[in-house]
Design a protein around this motif. Structure first.
Motif, PDB file in Angstrom:
ATOM      1  N   TRP A  79      -7.194  41.081 -19.440  1.00 54.83           N
ATOM      2  CA  TRP A  79      -8.442  40.515 -18.925  1.00 54.83           C
ATOM      3  C   TRP A  79      -9.689  41.092 -19.575  1.00 54.83           C
ATOM      4  O   TRP A  79     -10.771  40.536 -19.415  1.00 54.83           O
ATOM      5  N   ASN A  80      -9.575  42.217 -20.308  1.00 54.76           N
ATOM      6  CA  ASN A  80     -10.817  42.925 -20.635  1.00 54.76           C
ATOM      7  C   ASN A  80     -11.572  42.350 -21.831  1.00 54.76           C
ATOM      8  O   ASN A  80     -12.774  42.620 -21.960  1.00 54.76           O
ATOM      9  N   LYS A 132      -0.624  32.523 -22.704  1.00 50.46           N
ATOM     10  CA  LYS A 132      -0.858  32.882 -21.299  1.00 50.46           C
ATOM     11  C   LYS A 132      -1.957  33.946 -21.225  1.00 50.46           C
ATOM     12  O   LYS A 132      -1.766  35.087 -21.643  1.00 50.46           O
ATOM     13  N   SER A 136      -4.609  36.507 -19.001  1.00 47.12           N
ATOM     14  CA  SER A 136      -4.519  37.270 -17.755  1.00 47.12           C
ATOM     15  C   SER A 136      -4.892  36.354 -16.598  1.00 47.12           C
ATOM     16  O   SER A 136      -5.820  35.550 -16.700  1.00 47.12           O
ATOM     17  N   THR A 160       1.211  34.213 -13.472  1.00 44.94           N
ATOM     18  CA  THR A 160       1.444  35.658 -13.395  1.00 44.94           C
ATOM     19  C   THR A 160       2.381  36.128 -14.516  1.00 44.94           C
ATOM     20  O   THR A 160       3.136  35.334 -15.088  1.00 44.94           O
ATOM     21  N   GLY A 161       2.354  37.440 -14.730  1.00 43.90           N
ATOM     22  CA  GLY A 161       3.211  38.020 -15.759  1.00 43.90           C
ATOM     23  C   GLY A 161       4.695  37.845 -15.480  1.00 43.90           C
ATOM     24  O   GLY A 161       5.438  37.344 -16.329  1.00 43.90           O
ATOM     25  N   SER A 197      -1.124  46.731 -20.883  1.00 45.95           N
ATOM     26  CA  SER A 197      -0.792  48.117 -20.564  1.00 45.95           C
ATOM     27  C   SER A 197       0.531  48.540 -21.209  1.00 45.95           C
ATOM     28  O   SER A 197       1.361  47.698 -21.581  1.00 45.95           O
ATOM     29  N   THR A 244       3.703  47.265 -19.181  1.00 39.18           N
ATOM     30  CA  THR A 244       4.107  45.879 -19.463  1.00 39.18           C
ATOM     31  C   THR A 244       4.613  45.753 -20.900  1.00 39.18           C
ATOM     32  O   THR A 244       5.614  45.065 -21.157  1.00 39.18           O
ATOM     33  N   MET A 266      -1.464  48.322 -26.905  1.00 37.06           N
ATOM     34  CA  MET A 266      -1.499  48.819 -25.528  1.00 37.06           C
ATOM     35  C   MET A 266      -2.627  49.814 -25.293  1.00 37.06           C
ATOM     36  O   MET A 266      -3.663  49.726 -25.929  1.00 37.06           O
ATOM     37  N   GLY A 267      -2.405  50.727 -24.396  1.00 36.21           N
ATOM     38  CA  GLY A 267      -3.502  51.558 -23.896  1.00 36.21           C
ATOM     39  C   GLY A 267      -3.921  52.678 -24.829  1.00 36.21           C
ATOM     40  O   GLY A 267      -3.422  52.827 -25.943  1.00 36.21           O
ATOM     41  N   GLY A 268      -4.853  53.484 -24.337  1.00 33.94           N
ATOM     42  CA  GLY A 268      -5.337  54.615 -25.112  1.00 33.94           C
ATOM     43  C   GLY A 268      -5.796  55.740 -24.204  1.00 33.94           C
ATOM     44  O   GLY A 268      -5.963  55.559 -22.988  1.00 33.94           O
ATOM     45  N   CYS A 297      -9.821  49.401 -24.341  1.00 29.00           N
ATOM     46  CA  CYS A 297      -8.664  50.198 -24.759  1.00 29.00           C
ATOM     47  C   CYS A 297      -9.101  51.283 -25.733  1.00 29.00           C
ATOM     48  O   CYS A 297      -8.411  52.286 -25.887  1.00 29.00           O
TER      49      CYS A 297
END
Ligand code: NAD
Length: 475
Positions: free
Chosen positions: A148-149, A172, A174, A204-205, A224, A227, A246-248, A279
């Motif tokens: 979503w970000n 797809k 978010s 949804t996921g 994330s 996921t 993914m994240g950080g 991220c």
């Protein structure tokens, strides 16, 4: 208000269900109702993308380029209106959101050029009388799953190269940010993309996301680590191509010899703009002891002056957190920092504004150590920690002591330390005298370690994921 439908095989179709999209700056404002697809509908979208593939890959590169430029032009012309929509559904400020739409437009135009530039190689064979050529072909049906970000830029940097290189798409977004995705899908459809080449399935996921991974030829995911791990595992079981960003837990190192104002600007922007929901945000500020106390004081003072309010209000510098769940996560990490013994220099508070929303002021922790959970786990909110170090060597060791490896920054006037950091930071991106966030669209993007899996995104390196190499011998 009508329901915004899914796009399957060139038709707008109802989902199995629908969900409201709520403005995080004003929870009384429903941005729209969006269809939620069923597993069967995703299967229809994958089938449509598969049958549209052969004709699409035979279109000329000029035809594909023209379509991508058309999409880029409409995004640019409508950047103010779409920026407002994006700010309304996601909560970043109008300026941040309009800039993001502009970025999406540049990405479509960049890949409009890449379509016609994609080439191969011809080599002499090691055997007599044989020609060897190396070419690139489309992969097939690409599943695109996004967070979503960055609700329009991330879809753009996946959809544009997928279409540019002759693939078809099942996308797809978010479930929190369907409005930008739907508007983009509408632009893509009207730009002349044939039926079935591009499909939008919202939901949804676990339902829609999982069904995509089960059906497509390759999947590109941003979101994330938790996921990403599931998707990479499921893709590996089917032996399909996969790319995951993914994240950080990105470090910003500040050395004693730093230009002080640059250091403060990099920290405030990199850690707190866009509500810290990037991220590439710098969540660990690793600061040498000589500059430490003044740096903490001045960053704290700057945070106290930030205007946190409705994303669309003029003068707002930081908008709300995206939703209640993310706000709870941020608050629980702020409590955890207290329990772990960090000193709260600036204390994040829930704020009330004219409209009911998920407003949270920044948190700055000092006297933290790198083994605290607040320094090891991604929080994804307006929260940063300061870690005091004695030397450059210690700073580099702390910067690299993380499971993540997306972006790493340093603020220094020492050329020696800057170039040593560039060479030795275990990250996909390094930044010298710049915030850890803030990227160009024409160069590769991606991380190392748990931040990234598979080939790089963006720039001409995107071809690594969106094409398959074929080696042809001719006698
Ligand atoms: P998320 O992982 O919760 O969701 C991302 C997407 O995956 C959503 O569309 C979601 O519906 C879908 N999904 C969830 N479960 C699924 C499943 N089992 N199968 C298939 N799809 C599934 O992430 P988020 O909260 O939307 O986004 C925030 C995260 O994204 C942060 O960790 C952030 O660091 C990361 N992010 C990374 C980058 C990057 O390029 N490295 C960029 C932006 C955001």
């Amino acid at each position: 208000m009508g329901i915004h439908q899914n796009l399957v095989a060139g038709e707008w179709v109802d989902g199995a269900d629908a969900a409201p999209n709520i403005n995080p700056s004003d929870t009384n404002d429903v941005v729209g109702e969006y269809a939620m697809a069923s597993r069967e509908q995703v299967a229809d979208a994958v089938a449509a993308a598969r049958s549209a593939g052969p004709a699409w890959r035979r279109t000329t590169t000029q035809a594909r380029s023209d379509i991508l430029f058309k999409i880029g032009s409409e995004l640019f012309e409508r950047r103010d209106e779409l920026g407002e929509l994006l700010a309304r559904e996601e909560g970043k400020t109008r300026a941040e959101a309009t800039g993001e739409v502009g970025r999406a437009s540049q990405i479509f135009r960049f890949f409009g050029g890449e379509t016609v530039r994609l080439g191969g190689e011809r080599l002499p064979s090691v055997r007599p009388g044989i020609d060897v050529t190396i070419g690139r072909e489309p992969v097939g049906v690409i599943g695109i799953i996004t967070p979503w970000n960055f609700p329009i830029a991330i879809p753009a940097w996946k959809i544009a190269p997928a279409l540019a290189f002759g693939n078809t798409v099942v996308f797809k977004p978010s479930e929190l940010t369907c409005a930008s995705a739907w508007a983009l899908a509408d632009i893509i459809r009207r730009a002349g993309v044939p039926a079935g080449v591009f499909n939008l399935v919202m939901g949804t996921g676990p339902v829609v996301g999982q069904a995509i991974v089960d059906g497509v030829d390759a999947v590109t995911f941003t979101g994330s680590v938790a996921t990403g791990r599931k998707i990479v595992g499921a893709a590996a079981a089917r032996m399909i191509h996969v790319q995951a960003e993914m994240g950080g837990k990105n470090p910003l190192v500040v050395l004693d010899d730093a230009d002080f104002d640059v250091a403060v600007d990099c920290a405030v922007d990199g850690s707190f703009y866009q509500t810290g929901q990037r991220c590439t945000a710098s969540s660990r500020l690793i600061v040498q002891e000589g500059i430490h106390d003044r740096f903490v004081d001045v960053v704290a003072e700057r945070l106290g002056r930030l205007t946190i309010d409705h994303a669309l209000k003029s003068g707002t510098q930081v908008g709300p957190v995206v939703d209640g769940r993310q706000l709870d996560q941020d608050m629980s990490y702020i409590d955890l920092g207290d329990r772990e013994g960090a000193r709260k220099v600036v204390s994040g508070q829930r704020l009330n504004r004219e409209t009911p929303g998920f407003y949270l002021s920044p948190t700055l922790f000092a006297d933290t150590t790198n083994d605290m959970r607040i320094n090891r786990e991604e929080i994804f909110g307006p929260v940063a920690s300061v870690i005091r170090v004695k030397s450059y060597d210690e700073a580099l060791a702390v910067a690299n002591d993380t499971e993540f490896g997306l972006s790493a920054g340093i603020v220094t006037t020492s050329r020696k330390h800057a170039s040593h950091f560039e060479a030795n930071a275990e990250a996909g991106l390094t930044m010298v005298n710049l915030p850890t966030a803030g990227l160009d669209y024409h160069v590769p993007f991606g991380g190392r370690k748990a931040s990234s899996y598979g080939p790089r995104e963006q720039g001409r390196y995107a071809a690594e994921f969106y094409t398959i190499v074929k080696t042809s011998y001719a006698g």
